[in-house]
Design a protein around this motif. Structure first.
Motif, PDB file in Angstrom:
ATOM      1  N   ARG A  85       8.429 -12.322   0.397  1.00 34.55           N
ATOM      2  CA  ARG A  85       7.552 -11.143   0.374  1.00 34.55           C
ATOM      3  C   ARG A  85       8.335  -9.851   0.598  1.00 34.55           C
ATOM      4  O   ARG A  85       7.902  -8.777   0.185  1.00 34.55           O
ATOM      5  N   ASN A 113       0.885 -13.357  -3.374  1.00 39.74           N
ATOM      6  CA  ASN A 113       1.467 -13.150  -2.042  1.00 39.74           C
ATOM      7  C   ASN A 113       2.594 -12.126  -2.062  1.00 39.74           C
ATOM      8  O   ASN A 113       2.694 -11.269  -1.184  1.00 39.74           O
ATOM      9  N   VAL A 114       3.460 -12.236  -3.057  1.00 44.17           N
ATOM     10  CA  VAL A 114       4.644 -11.383  -3.074  1.00 44.17           C
ATOM     11  C   VAL A 114       4.259  -9.933  -3.402  1.00 44.17           C
ATOM     12  O   VAL A 114       4.795  -8.994  -2.824  1.00 44.17           O
ATOM     13  N   ARG A 119      -1.340 -10.019   2.250  1.00 44.00           N
ATOM     14  CA  ARG A 119      -2.491 -10.833   1.863  1.00 44.00           C
ATOM     15  C   ARG A 119      -2.691 -11.971   2.866  1.00 44.00           C
ATOM     16  O   ARG A 119      -1.772 -12.692   3.211  1.00 44.00           O
ATOM     17  N   GLU A 121      -4.407 -15.575   4.039  1.00 45.71           N
ATOM     18  CA  GLU A 121      -4.771 -16.802   3.357  1.00 45.71           C
ATOM     19  C   GLU A 121      -6.248 -16.779   3.032  1.00 45.71           C
ATOM     20  O   GLU A 121      -7.066 -16.397   3.848  1.00 45.71           O
TER      21      GLU A 121
ATOM     22  N   ARG B 434       8.933 -18.881  -2.568  1.00 44.22           N
ATOM     23  CA  ARG B 434       8.202 -18.088  -3.564  1.00 44.22           C
ATOM     24  C   ARG B 434       7.062 -17.307  -2.919  1.00 44.22           C
ATOM     25  O   ARG B 434       6.148 -16.843  -3.607  1.00 44.22           O
ATOM     26  N   GLY B 435       7.068 -17.261  -1.582  1.00 47.70           N
ATOM     27  CA  GLY B 435       6.090 -16.414  -0.906  1.00 47.70           C
ATOM     28  C   GLY B 435       4.865 -17.132  -0.372  1.00 47.70           C
ATOM     29  O   GLY B 435       3.983 -16.502   0.203  1.00 47.70           O
ATOM     30  N   THR B 437       2.889 -19.318   2.361  1.00 47.68           N
ATOM     31  CA  THR B 437       3.075 -19.623   3.777  1.00 47.68           C
ATOM     32  C   THR B 437       3.245 -21.135   3.920  1.00 47.68           C
ATOM     33  O   THR B 437       2.944 -21.890   2.987  1.00 47.68           O
ATOM     34  N   GLU B 440      -0.060 -22.793   3.300  1.00 45.89           N
ATOM     35  CA  GLU B 440      -0.417 -22.794   1.870  1.00 45.89           C
ATOM     36  C   GLU B 440       0.426 -23.811   1.106  1.00 45.89           C
ATOM     37  O   GLU B 440      -0.076 -24.516   0.227  1.00 45.89           O
TER      38      GLU B 440
END
Lengths: 282, 478
Positions: A85, A113-114, A119, A121, B434-435, B437, B440
């Motif tokens: 991110r 997300n990036v 953001r 969840e 790739r971002g 969590t 996730e």
């Protein structure tokens, strides 16, 4: 906006064994760096450590992002997700298969997300229409069929497909700094040409606030033909022993590492020990 | 019936304030009074009283009483999970309303709120289903069926109604696929059953949208014993979907259903279950189908929640060309044991079966696959393929596989594959780089793991299943 990726005196251990022994490397946005070195020299370790792989233990040194105004962010405090991110990206040498997860679904999550680092969840993803349009566009550039996005991530992909999918992800995520770990290995001549063109395009287009800083880890100079490195670094025994321009990359490609080994006998000795251990564990 | 067996209002009201709360959208309790609740405990009087309340014919009353004796005479199963149920501390019958509603507005407000929270009528309003049944405690409180299906002779009622209105048809099959002698819990269900669905699809009728049922246990120490019977006549087809939920109480509740399915020549039946019980429900269910010539029976079985689930949907392939498919997903977490699997019994030549089982264990949960593939003498040219994959999320969790294969013929092809894997650090790192969590990323790996089964579900159930998995995965990492 971060302008510089700064690595200082980086020491990294894997399973208690030291692999990197004090790496110094500064990459500014818009620069292309090549990192070359014989097997076992620590090339991939550097990539994994910068990206935050939990098995790569940083025992000393710093990895930082530095903004134009001089603000410093400590990358070592972040997990891999936070690093992504913050604008870091690595194209994997051997990307992992995630059976049952469609590339498009994964990419939509990752991109959401990036692009929106705060953001939470469960919050909304990038609208499907917008995402699809962009993905289709990017896949067209990489001469990939749209059906490819419906396949499961790296599951049953050929070597070339995997590498192309990595470049696609980079194109979608628009990182500030990208590490390409042997993205050219396993590709035929045409695919390397396509890959290097794409990298150049993506780099220029990467982010509104400036081009990517790129670190290309490679054995060959093919990928470097269209992505002329501003700097070439030679890593040996877990340390960068020489830095030069594009001519250094050409020399190493043509003549190999004999001159380097002779010039840095201690690093060469360390490197051959590490390479042997690698061979035993493989 | 002696007057002193009728409960007073005081019996019906229990303190619910001290109920522990888990973050689960199904974990809510509806305050209802109910119109009748049998005494706790299991004996001839309680069983006779249930039959009397339902104004049943003598044969059913006798069937119940005979089943009670069988239940008493059978020992507890010595395999599977630990069953610690005090059968005298269970309410076997609770009637929440006076009669069944055809109109949603007529369902009592408290019960309606429950189902609104579960989103049941939504699906009907969106015309995603062809008919709906909702069972609250022991009785079906709401039922509907599309008019045109009724005109074609399709029957979709609760099983009690079928006993009254379609006795000939029902009696022909009821308890024939799963007799009370089959196992202790089938006997228990046969003694105290109430509610469940009865479906008859006439020859050649294809029901395009699924028929749905929702089962809800609301009261504490409640036993739910629905009884479902599905008859698919020659060349007909149906897809039946059921969902089950219950809130969390301090004492265990018991769900013990019996499901019998008959698929006649060239017929097709698919039975989909998504169960998301509270963590202190004993879920002990017997499901069996008999598939006749060139027919297809499919069980799709998703098991989440419960303290202990023991469930092995079975297909008996009775005539040549019959096919059986069983797809199951089990998810077990802390304090949970999913002992689930499948049984395929090949009684005729050229029959084929496929079993795909996926289990996920986390936070000390235990998942077991227990399966039987049996080929009877004379059943030549049989093909059977069994794949069971287990995913273990941490080192406290456990997975076991108990495949039983009994083959009495030579000319058969039987394949069995099993795999156990852990979520790999490398996979997590890849997704996180790739971002995504960590939560996730784990959730995505788990969704991918069960994707081959989820894609077989109707769309809204697939979405729900993925959401339930995400819910189960929350807070599972760290």
């Amino acid at each position: 906006m971060s302008k510089t990726l700064r690595i200082k005196n980086l020491h990294v251990c894997v399973e208690g064994k030291p692999i990197l022994n004090g790496v110094n490397l500064t990459i500014n946005r818009g620069e292309t760096h090549a990192l070359m070195g014989p097997n076992g020299s620590g090339k991939s370790t550097l990539g994994n450590a910068v990206m935050g792989h939990p098995s790569y233990e940083v025992t000393d040194g710093t990895i930082e992002l530095v903004d134009a105004d001089g603000t410093v962010t400590n990358v070592l405090e972040m997990d891999a997700s936070e690093r992504a991110r913050a604008g870091l990206f690595m194209a994997f040498q051997r990307p992992m298969a995630i059976p049952g997860v469609k590339l498009a679904d994964f990419m939509r999550h990752a991109t959401s997300n990036v692009r929106n680092p705060d953001r939470k969840e469960g919050e909304g993803l990038i609208p499907m229409r917008e995402f699809r349009k962009e993905l289709k566009d990017k896949m067209g550039h990489l001469r990939m069929d749209l059906d490819f996005a419906r396949r499961y991530v790296n599951d049953g992909f050929s070597g070339g497909e995997m590498k192309r999918a990595e470049i696609l992800q980079m194109a979608m995520l628009k990182p500030k700094f990208a590490i390409l770990d042997e993205t050219d290995s396993g590709l035929d001549v045409d695919a390397v040409k396509l890959a290097s063109e794409s990298i150049a395009e993506i780099s220029a287009d990467a982010a509104a606030d400036g081009a990517m800083g790129v670190l290309i880890i490679t054995h060959h100079d093919k990928l470097l033909e269209r992505n002329t490195p501003d700097f070439t670094h030679v890593i040996l025994g877990g340390r960068i022993v020489e830095t030069g321009g594009v001519e250094l990359a050409k020399e190493l490609h043509n003549d190999g590492y004999d001159r380097i080994r002779a010039a840095y006998p201690e690093a060469a000795k360390l490197n051959s020990e590490m390479a042997e251990e690698d061979a035993v564990t493989v | 019936m002696a007057t002193d067996t009728i409960p007073t209002v005081a019996d019906l009201e229990r303190p619910v304030d001290d109920v522990p709360h888990e973050i689960n959208k199904y974990d809510f309790i509806t305050q209802t009074t109910g119109v009748f609740k049998a005494r706790k405990g299991l004996n001839r009087e309680v069983v006779a009283q249930i039959s009397e309340m339902k104004s049943e014919p003598g044969w059913m009353r006798d069937f119940r009483l005979r089943s009670l004796e069988i239940f008493k005479s059978k020992p507890m199963p010595k395999w599977g999970g630990d069953i610690a149920i005090d059968f005298d501390d269970v309410y076997y019958y609770l009637k929440p309303t006076e009669g069944q509603s055809k109109n949603w507005d007529d369902v009592p407000k408290e019960i309606k709120e429950t189902y609104d929270k579960l989103g049941i009528v939504e699906a009907e309003q969106k015309r995603l289903v062809a008919g709906v049944k909702a069972q609250f405690e022991s009785e079906v409180v709401y039922g509907s069926l599309q008019e045109d299906l009724g005109k074609q002779g399709v029957l979709f009622t609760d099983t009690d109604t079928a006993v009254r209105e379609h006795p000939e048809l029902l009696r022909q099959y009821f308890g024939k696929i799963i007799p009370p002698e089959d196992n202790k819990f089938a006997a228990l269900n046969s003694a105290v059953w109430s509610g469940g669905s009865f479906i008859y699809v006439p020859p050649g009728v294809h029901i395009e949208f699924p028929l749905q049922a929702y089962f809800r246990i609301n009261a504490e120490s409640m036993g739910q014993f629905e009884r479902t019977l599905i008859i698919v006549d020659e060349g007909a087809s149906v897809h039946y979907v059921e969902g089950c939920t219950a809130p969390m109480y301090t004492t265990e509740s018991l769900h013990s259903a019996v499901v019998e399915v008959i698929v006649k020549k060239n017929g097709r039946a698919r039975y989909t279950t998504i169960q998301n019980w509270a963590n202190n429900i004993y879920n002990l269910v017997t499901k069996r189908a008999m598939a006749y010539q060139d027919s297809l029976m499919e069980w799709i079985d998703g098991n989440l929640g419960s303290h202990l689930t023991m469930k092995y949907p079975a297909v008996y392939m009775m005539e040549p060309g019959a096919r059986g498919e069983i797809l199951s997903i089990a998810f077990s977490s802390k304090g949970q044991h999913q002992d689930a699997g499948a049984k395929v019994v090949h009684c005729a030549p050229n029959t084929s079966s496929r079993i795909v089982s996926k289990s996920i264990s986390k936070n000390g949960g235990r998942s077991s696959y227990r399966g039987l593939c049996k080929v009877e003498k004379g059943a030549t040219g049989v093909k059977s393929n069994v794949v069971c994959d287990a995913l273990i999320l941490d080192h406290d969790s456990r997975s076991d596989t108990y495949p039983y294969i009994e083959v009495e013929e030579q000319d058969v092809s039987i394949e069995h594959e099993a795999s156990v894997s852990r979520i790999g650090e490398e996979q997590l790192f890849y997704l996180m780089s790739r971002g995504l969590t960590e939560a996730e990323a784990s959730s995505m790996i788990v969704s991918g793991f069960i994707e081959p089964l989820v894609r077989e579900l109707p769309m809204e159930y697939a979405v729900e299943m993925n959401r339930l998995i995400e819910l189960q995965m929350e807070g599972s990492v760290g």
